[in-house]
Write a protein that holds these residues in place. Structure first.
Motif, mmCIF file in Angstrom:
data_model
loop_
_atom_site.group_PDB
_atom_site.id
_atom_site.type_symbol
_atom_site.label_atom_id
_atom_site.label_comp_id
_atom_site.label_asym_id
_atom_site.label_seq_id
_atom_site.Cartn_x
_atom_site.Cartn_y
_atom_site.Cartn_z
ATOM 1 N N THR A 66 -40.059 98.725 84.659
ATOM 2 C CA THR A 66 -40.846 97.908 85.475
ATOM 3 C C THR A 66 -40.668 98.237 86.906
ATOM 4 O O THR A 66 -41.690 98.181 87.532
ATOM 5 N N LEU A 67 -39.655 98.786 87.322
ATOM 6 C CA LEU A 67 -39.418 99.298 88.692
ATOM 7 C C LEU A 67 -40.413 100.503 89.137
ATOM 8 O O LEU A 67 -41.092 100.470 90.222
ATOM 9 N N LEU A 68 -40.534 101.279 88.118
ATOM 10 C CA LEU A 68 -41.280 102.413 88.519
ATOM 11 C C LEU A 68 -42.721 102.081 88.212
ATOM 12 O O LEU A 68 -43.470 102.722 88.922
ATOM 13 N N ALA A 69 -42.972 100.998 87.446
ATOM 14 C CA ALA A 69 -44.595 100.797 87.098
ATOM 15 C C ALA A 69 -44.983 100.128 88.618
ATOM 16 O O ALA A 69 -46.008 100.457 88.911
ATOM 17 N N ILE A 70 -44.024 99.438 89.251
ATOM 18 C CA ILE A 70 -44.485 98.745 90.549
ATOM 19 C C ILE A 70 -44.610 99.629 91.533
ATOM 20 O O ILE A 70 -45.735 99.867 92.480
ATOM 21 N N VAL A 71 -43.752 100.618 91.671
ATOM 22 C CA VAL A 71 -43.621 101.602 92.726
ATOM 23 C C VAL A 71 -44.945 102.403 92.515
ATOM 24 O O VAL A 71 -45.591 102.784 93.518
ATOM 25 N N TRP A 72 -45.335 102.814 91.285
ATOM 26 C CA TRP A 72 -46.632 103.525 91.173
ATOM 27 C C TRP A 72 -47.857 102.748 91.331
ATOM 28 O O TRP A 72 -48.768 103.276 91.973
ATOM 29 N N LEU A 73 -48.030 101.303 91.061
ATOM 30 C CA LEU A 73 -49.017 100.663 91.484
ATOM 31 C C LEU A 73 -49.333 100.521 93.005
ATOM 32 O O LEU A 73 -50.340 100.728 93.520
ATOM 33 N N ILE A 74 -47.898 100.476 93.945
ATOM 34 C CA ILE A 74 -48.153 100.371 95.249
ATOM 35 C C ILE A 74 -48.432 101.564 95.749
ATOM 36 O O ILE A 74 -49.272 101.750 96.519
ATOM 37 N N GLY A 75 -48.198 102.773 95.105
ATOM 38 C CA GLY A 75 -48.423 104.097 95.580
ATOM 39 C C GLY A 75 -50.044 104.551 95.418
ATOM 40 O O GLY A 75 -50.645 105.047 96.153
ATOM 41 N N THR A 76 -50.588 103.810 94.036
ATOM 42 C CA THR A 76 -52.039 103.980 93.858
ATOM 43 C C THR A 76 -52.707 103.077 94.902
ATOM 44 O O THR A 76 -54.235 103.229 95.049
ATOM 45 N N ALA A 77 -52.331 101.943 95.387
ATOM 46 C CA ALA A 77 -52.900 100.967 96.211
ATOM 47 C C ALA A 77 -52.995 101.486 97.473
ATOM 48 O O ALA A 77 -53.664 100.546 98.416
ATOM 49 N N THR A 78 -52.471 102.254 98.059
ATOM 50 C CA THR A 78 -52.407 102.685 99.517
ATOM 51 C C THR A 78 -53.884 103.260 100.135
ATOM 52 O O THR A 78 -54.339 103.792 99.151
ATOM 53 N N LEU A 79 -53.962 103.098 101.307
ATOM 54 C CA LEU A 79 -55.058 103.684 101.825
ATOM 55 C C LEU A 79 -55.081 105.136 101.634
ATOM 56 O O LEU A 79 -54.167 105.863 101.702
ATOM 57 N N GLY A 80 -56.204 105.824 101.423
ATOM 58 C CA GLY A 80 -56.434 107.168 101.108
ATOM 59 C C GLY A 80 -56.423 107.476 99.822
ATOM 60 O O GLY A 80 -56.456 108.949 99.581
ATOM 61 N N ASN A 81 -55.903 106.839 98.834
ATOM 62 C CA ASN A 81 -55.754 107.310 97.546
ATOM 63 C C ASN A 81 -56.975 106.718 96.574
ATOM 64 O O ASN A 81 -57.039 106.988 95.549
ATOM 65 N N GLY A 82 -57.826 105.783 96.948
ATOM 66 C CA GLY A 82 -58.499 105.013 96.218
ATOM 67 C C GLY A 82 -59.893 105.778 96.220
ATOM 68 O O GLY A 82 -59.982 107.010 96.864
ATOM 69 N N MET A 83 -60.974 104.937 95.963
ATOM 70 C CA MET A 83 -62.209 105.691 95.929
ATOM 71 C C MET A 83 -62.711 105.769 97.546
ATOM 72 O O MET A 83 -63.689 106.612 97.590
ATOM 73 N N PHE A 84 -62.308 104.922 98.476
ATOM 74 C CA PHE A 84 -62.795 104.862 99.941
ATOM 75 C C PHE A 84 -61.924 105.687 100.635
ATOM 76 O O PHE A 84 -61.009 105.671 100.980
#
Length: 84
Positions: A66-84
């Protein structure tokens, strides 16, 4: 005594352990909490005494999942890693 219904503690511990191990590879955000709940129920909802090993391992690995999944989700939601 009446007939037993539902899974026993050993089965819940093994189910939790399988969910925890599978959670490292797929759907950790879902399988981690499932492993925590199964491990907790397999331990008899208490910390005292000597808990069964699969239940304790399921509880610990589920928390790590659970902790690793939350860290991964936060990491992918930061600016610069998404589509824009």
């Amino acid at each position: 005594m009446g007939p037993r219904t539902g899974p026993d503690r050993a089965t819940l511990g093994i189910i939790g352990l399988v969910c925890a191990i599978a959670g490292f590879f797929v759907l950790g955000i879902v399988l981690g909490p499932v492993a925590i709940i199964c491990g907790w129920l397999a331990m008899g909802r208490r910390w005292n005494g000597s808990p069964p090993v699969p239940a304790l391992v399921a509880l610990i690995l589920g928390a790590i999942d659970t902790l690793l999944a939350i860290v991964w989700l936060i990491g992918t939601a930061t600016l610069g890693n998404g589509m824009f």
